[in-house]
Design a protein around this motif. Structure first.
Motif, PDB file in Angstrom:
ATOM      1  N   LEU A 199      28.532  31.119  19.764  1.00 52.72           N
ATOM      2  CA  LEU A 199      28.405  31.533  21.156  1.00 52.72           C
ATOM      3  C   LEU A 199      28.059  33.019  21.214  1.00 52.72           C
ATOM      4  CD1 LEU A 199      31.577  29.794  22.694  1.00 52.72           C
ATOM      5  CD2 LEU A 199      29.215  28.952  22.754  1.00 52.72           C
ATOM      6  N   LEU A 200      27.206  33.345  22.177  1.00 51.55           N
ATOM      7  CA  LEU A 200      26.835  34.750  22.363  1.00 51.55           C
ATOM      8  C   LEU A 200      27.159  35.151  23.800  1.00 51.55           C
ATOM      9  CD1 LEU A 200      25.420  37.284  21.094  1.00 51.55           C
ATOM     10  CD2 LEU A 200      23.350  36.520  22.280  1.00 51.55           C
ATOM     11  N   GLU A 232      39.896  37.374  18.961  1.00 52.31           N
ATOM     12  CA  GLU A 232      39.655  37.536  17.528  1.00 52.31           C
ATOM     13  C   GLU A 232      39.282  36.216  16.861  1.00 52.31           C
ATOM     14  OE1 GLU A 232      42.300  40.993  15.779  1.00 52.31           O
ATOM     15  OE2 GLU A 232      43.569  39.608  16.921  1.00 52.31           O
ATOM     16  N   TYR A 233      39.909  35.107  17.317  1.00 53.86           N
ATOM     17  CA  TYR A 233      39.696  33.834  16.652  1.00 53.86           C
ATOM     18  C   TYR A 233      39.437  32.681  17.623  1.00 53.86           C
ATOM     19  CZ  TYR A 233      41.776  36.553  12.897  1.00 53.86           C
ATOM     20  OH  TYR A 233      42.027  37.536  11.978  1.00 53.86           O
ATOM     21  N   ASN A 234      39.481  32.917  18.912  1.00 53.15           N
ATOM     22  CA  ASN A 234      39.351  31.847  19.902  1.00 53.15           C
ATOM     23  C   ASN A 234      38.167  32.113  20.826  1.00 53.15           C
ATOM     24  OD1 ASN A 234      41.857  30.297  19.302  1.00 53.15           O
ATOM     25  ND2 ASN A 234      42.815  32.250  19.850  1.00 53.15           N
ATOM     26  N   ASN A 235      37.769  31.089  21.559  1.00 56.09           N
ATOM     27  CA  ASN A 235      36.659  31.216  22.490  1.00 56.09           C
ATOM     28  C   ASN A 235      37.158  31.650  23.872  1.00 56.09           C
ATOM     29  OD1 ASN A 235      34.836  30.458  20.509  1.00 56.09           O
ATOM     30  ND2 ASN A 235      34.926  28.282  21.065  1.00 56.09           N
ATOM     31  N   ILE A 236      37.856  32.760  23.869  1.00 50.91           N
ATOM     32  CA  ILE A 236      38.410  33.330  25.101  1.00 50.91           C
ATOM     33  C   ILE A 236      37.892  34.757  25.226  1.00 50.91           C
ATOM     34  CG2 ILE A 236      40.504  33.919  26.378  1.00 50.91           C
ATOM     35  CD1 ILE A 236      41.954  31.758  24.805  1.00 50.91           C
ATOM     36  N   ILE A 237      37.551  35.135  26.423  1.00 53.74           N
ATOM     37  CA  ILE A 237      37.008  36.468  26.708  1.00 53.74           C
ATOM     38  C   ILE A 237      38.007  37.224  27.564  1.00 53.74           C
ATOM     39  CG2 ILE A 237      35.141  37.727  27.867  1.00 53.74           C
ATOM     40  CD1 ILE A 237      33.399  35.201  27.346  1.00 53.74           C
ATOM     41  N   THR A 238      38.211  38.482  27.262  1.00 51.97           N
ATOM     42  CA  THR A 238      38.999  39.337  28.142  1.00 51.97           C
ATOM     43  C   THR A 238      38.097  40.413  28.731  1.00 51.97           C
ATOM     44  OG1 THR A 238      40.964  40.740  28.350  1.00 51.97           O
ATOM     45  CG2 THR A 238      39.734  40.897  26.282  1.00 51.97           C
ATOM     46  N   TYR A 257      38.967  34.710  30.356  1.00 52.62           N
ATOM     47  CA  TYR A 257      38.174  33.529  30.678  1.00 52.62           C
ATOM     48  C   TYR A 257      38.151  32.639  29.447  1.00 52.62           C
ATOM     49  CZ  TYR A 257      34.124  30.510  31.240  1.00 52.62           C
ATOM     50  OH  TYR A 257      33.298  29.416  31.301  1.00 52.62           O
ATOM     51  N   ASP A 258      38.589  31.385  29.618  1.00 57.12           N
ATOM     52  CA  ASP A 258      38.606  30.407  28.532  1.00 57.12           C
ATOM     53  C   ASP A 258      37.325  29.589  28.607  1.00 57.12           C
ATOM     54  OD1 ASP A 258      39.039  28.136  26.877  1.00 57.12           O
ATOM     55  OD2 ASP A 258      41.198  28.420  27.035  1.00 57.12           O
ATOM     56  N   TYR A 259      36.465  29.735  27.615  1.00 58.62           N
ATOM     57  CA  TYR A 259      35.175  29.055  27.642  1.00 58.62           C
ATOM     58  C   TYR A 259      35.346  27.538  27.574  1.00 58.62           C
ATOM     59  CZ  TYR A 259      30.372  27.831  26.401  1.00 58.62           C
ATOM     60  OH  TYR A 259      29.121  27.278  26.385  1.00 58.62           O
ATOM     61  N   SER A 260      36.365  27.077  26.882  1.00 54.57           N
ATOM     62  CA  SER A 260      36.563  25.635  26.709  1.00 54.57           C
ATOM     63  C   SER A 260      37.016  24.958  27.993  1.00 54.57           C
ATOM     64  CB  SER A 260      37.593  25.370  25.605  1.00 54.57           C
ATOM     65  OG  SER A 260      37.168  25.948  24.381  1.00 54.57           O
ATOM     66  N   THR A 261      37.902  25.638  28.747  1.00 52.84           N
ATOM     67  CA  THR A 261      38.445  25.032  29.973  1.00 52.84           C
ATOM     68  C   THR A 261      37.793  25.564  31.242  1.00 52.84           C
ATOM     69  OG1 THR A 261      40.186  26.703  30.142  1.00 52.84           O
ATOM     70  CG2 THR A 261      40.667  24.731  28.821  1.00 52.84           C
TER      71      THR A 261
END
Length: 793
Positions: A199-200, A232-238, A257-261
């Motif tokens: 993901l970018l 650092e290790y998850n698809n979450i953005i702060t 923001y949780d990209y998965s949910t």
């Protein structure tokens, strides 16, 4: 999703004030590795390590170091570039374990940021060339563009980069395949790969966040976010966002923001702490961040929501190196400067007036409004000619700028400030403000830098709403720096590169474009911009002075006790569709306001002075023109009310070459409350036996002046002429140099035939010019004729 994006976006779009402090942000980009905090100081010219045992170390210092530095926690390496005092750039790697700095290349004009991935591989650009370094082996790729931010994915497969139009591409380092991932709708920047490299994350220049799925080739819009970073290790953005009311920053808070949910969560909710620059730490269990005007690093535990504070010694935040010396650039426009605090009236609280101050500079550049002097006491006593338009009432193009809105101190304020804030905001009203003043204005959202370059190269100032301060700011771009992606500005709050802000050095300030780093302060985000151009021509003519040539011959008096509220104007009906007017007073000799027209005459001689009278209504019947000639002041009374859309002659007079002569018209008359017109005046050269008035000024065909006889003559000659009605006649004699020799007649005459004998005694041989100026008593119409004769001594 779209509605949420727009709502968040307006947090920034409507912010245009500045926090009244030099060091509005003390700590930038805090990160953490084990017990060590790494952060940049307030001028981003140093990187500092600080731990809980209060052991501190400024590990590196240099211009621009704190912008977009990269930190690989796994390898404990920091990548960055420095800008030297002469503007040259150098890429570096710093090994935290060895406390050692490594130079990657010799100084040059354009290096990109050194960008590490978690495995210690890194990339940086040298102009258009990308250097990819893995295990000490360097591979080179020609990107075709200079891009400053080129992040490297953790799987060493991709880099992302910008082209010259702020569009983003992916480059496959194995196949050299390039994929454009943005749509050219906006300008984009700030790409970041997630940990898994699939993901970018990137942003529009206004701060809207997007995520591109590399495997699926699809893009998801997230919403507004400032300084976003992956976990650092998850698809979450702060990220953080601002909350504003009118022209004040009310609060800012941290979000995830949780990209998965597809869920946005608010992490902090404080009324007195403006959180910024969040980043995941400690295996994504915490977020570390800083705050506006605070010398603390904060950590919020995402499970317990407990917040830890670490006090950072204030001496760590001081400037480490001198700023780059700036000078006026040959590629910048010459724009009158207006400081929002120091060039506006002293009663006005100007800290929230960057938008109307920026607009005043644009209007001044285009010559839209007449100079209007204000005496300014700070930072030293000086004058400004456009600061009153920021907050005082005035009229222009049949609009009265008496819209009122209180400034930050509660003072009633009008002008551009009231117009923009009383019924909206600069975002919704600034382009209209330009349009109402006769400019063409087009507003664009987060445009690419190419739009700014096009406008500046076309000699058009470019209005920009940016996030150079923590609460947003309006400024005027008008030049292109020698450095790539550096623009030159008139900043109405001062120069953020130099000590003190606000400061009185905002002319020709250089700021770097978002995503680029040449050692200057960065715009950070570009929310919206306005292109402007002038719809009409005010090019000066030497022998014609129009009523909008404020710097090339026309002066409109508006100084105390007069103001611009004493003046009215029309945007149709006059010469070039504009004229000024004011109301008369009945004093006959005391002018509250006045105007002057000063031509640049190519040669000394006789000129017919003609004034343009547009369509009139309740117009002055006794306008007192004072014509300053080579022979002194000539007073001509004109009934403006009898003319409609035509040139009217005031008579033929002798004028000197250059700009020493002028016409003066005040508002004193024999009655009060009528409109006295101020439009164009032209000087028509005349030195032959011709009717100098065009047919549209009401010439009496039976006003006849015959050639003198004898001709040549010595010492006397006779002229016969016919007066068509009772009126006023003036006969003047001039030599070939335009010098007045004699006034033969100057007074009232009655209708009839006349013979005038002229005798010359002490005059040198040569041609003489005999000028007849006649004004009809009933209509006030005037005509003039000149004949040429030869005197032989």
């Amino acid at each position: 999703m779209f509605k949420r994006t727009i709502g968040l976006m307006f947090y920034f779009l409507m912010v245009i004030s500045t926090i009244n402090a030099e060091e509005d942000i003390n700590i930038y980009s805090p990160s953490k590795n084990n017990d060590n905090f790494i952060f940049s100081n307030y001028k981003r010219d140093a990187l500092i390590i600080y731990n809980n045992s209060k052991s501190t170390n400024t590990i590196i210092s240099g211009l621009g170091i704190g912008y977009n530095y990269s930190f690989s926690k796994k390898s404990n390496l920091i990548g960055y570039k420095k800008v030297s005092e002469n503007g040259l750039q150098i890429p570096y790697i710093f090994d935290v374990n060895q406390n050692k700095e490594y130079t990657l290349a010799e100084p040059s004009n354009k290096y990109g940021q050194v960008m590490l991935n978690e495995n210690g591989s890194f990339v940086y650009t040298d102009d258009n060339i990308l250097n990819y370094v893995q295990d000490g082996i360097v591979k080179k790729y020609d990107l075709g563009y200079y891009s400053n931010l080129t992040p490297l994915s953790n799987n060493n497969l991709f880099i992302a980069f910008n082209d010259g139009e702020d569009q983003l591409f992916l480059l496959n380092l194995q196949t050299n395949e390039r994929i454009k991932i943005t749509d050219s709708k906006f300008g984009y920047f700030n790409p970041k790969f997630n940990y898994s490299s699939n993901l970018l994350l990137y942003q529009s220049l206004s701060g809207i966040m997007f995520v591109y799925d590399i495997n699926k080739g699809i893009t998801k819009e997230i919403g507004m976010g400032i300084s976003p970073k992956w976990a650092e290790y998850n698809n979450i953005i702060t990220f953080y966002n601002n909350k504003v009311e009118k022209d004040s920053l009310i609060n800012s808070d941290i979000y995830t923001y949780d990209y998965s949910t597809n869920v946005i969560s608010k992490i902090t909710s404080t009324d007195n702490l403006f959180e910024i620059d969040p980043q995941f730490v400690d295996n994504d269990s915490k977020i570390v961040y800083s705050a506006v005007n605070k010398s603390f690093i904060y950590q919020v535990d995402l499970s317990s929501k407990n917040i830890l504070e670490t006090k950072i010694p204030s001496e760590l935040n001081t400037r480490k190196v001198e700023y780059l010396v700036e000078s006026k650039n040959v590629n910048s426009l010459s724009i009158p400067y207006v400081h929002q605090v120091y060039d506006t009236p002293s009663w006005h609280y100007g800290h929230g007036s960057c938008a109307p101050s920026a607009a005043a500079m644009v209007l001044a550049y285009y010559g839209i409004l007449p100079p209007w002097l204000v005496v300014c006491p700070s930072p030293y006593q000086h004058y400004n000619y456009y600061g009153r338009y920021v907050c005082e009432k005035y009229r222009y193009r049949q609009i009265e700028y008496s819209y009122m809105d209180p400034d930050g101190d509660g003072n009633e304020s009008w002008g551009g400030y009231g117009f923009m804030w009383s019924t909206g905001s600069p975002y919704s009203r600034m382009a209209d403000y330009y349009r109402y003043h006769g400019l063409a204005a087009t507003q664009s959202e987060s445009p690419a830098i190419t739009e700014a370059l096009t406008e500046i190269n076309a000699s058009r100032p470019y209005t920009m709403c940016v996030l150079i301060t923590s609460s947003g700011h309006l400024l005027i771009a008008h030049g292109i720096g020698a450095e790539t992606h550096t623009l030159i500005f008139h900043d109405p709050y001062g120069n953020k590169n130099t000590p003190g802000y606000p400061s009185y050095d905002g002319q020709y300030a250089r700021y770097d474009w978002p995503g680029y780093n040449n050692g200057f302060e960065n715009l950070n985000l570009v929310a919206w911009c306005i292109k402007t151009s002038k719809n009409y021509d005010t090019t000066p003519e030497d022998t014609l002075v129009d009523d909008r040539q404020y710097t090339t011959g026309f002066y409109l008096h508006n100084r105390t006790p007069a103001t611009m509220m004493n003046w009215y104007d029309r945007r149709t009906g006059g010469y070039k569709n504009h004229f000024w007017y004011t109301e008369t007073n009945a004093t006959m000799d005391t002018d509250l306001v006045y105007a002057t027209w000063k031509p640049k005459l190519p040669e000394t001689g006789l000129y017919d002075v003609q004034v343009y009278i547009p369509d009139s209504y309740n117009t002055c019947k006794n306008a007192i023109y004072k014509i300053h000639t080579l022979d002194g002041v000539k007073v001509v009374n004109l009934n403006q009310s009898i003319y409609t859309s035509q040139w009217v002659s005031l008579g033929v007079f002798n004028f000197a070459q250059g700009d020493t002569s002028y016409v003066y018209l005040g508002n004193a008359s024999d009655s009060a409350g009528t409109a006295i017109i101020y439009d164009a005046i032209k000087w028509v050269r005349t030195d032959s036996t011709t009717d100098v008035n065009s047919e549209d000024i009401g010439i009496f065909d039976n006003f006849v002046v015959n050639q003198n006889y004898p001709n040549p003559f010595n010492p006397s000659t006779t002229i016969s002429y016919s007066i068509p009605s009772n009126g006023y006649l003036q006969i003047q004699l001039y030599n070939e140099l335009g010098q007045l020799l004699d006034v033969i007649k100057n007074g009232e005459v009655i209708k009839g035939q006349y013979n005038e004998t002229i005798t010359f005694n002490s005059v040198a041989s040569g041609h003489v010019f005999i000028n007849f100026s006649f004004r009809d008593s009933n209509s006030g119409k005037m005509t003039s004729k000149t004949i040429k004769s030869l005197f032989i001594k």
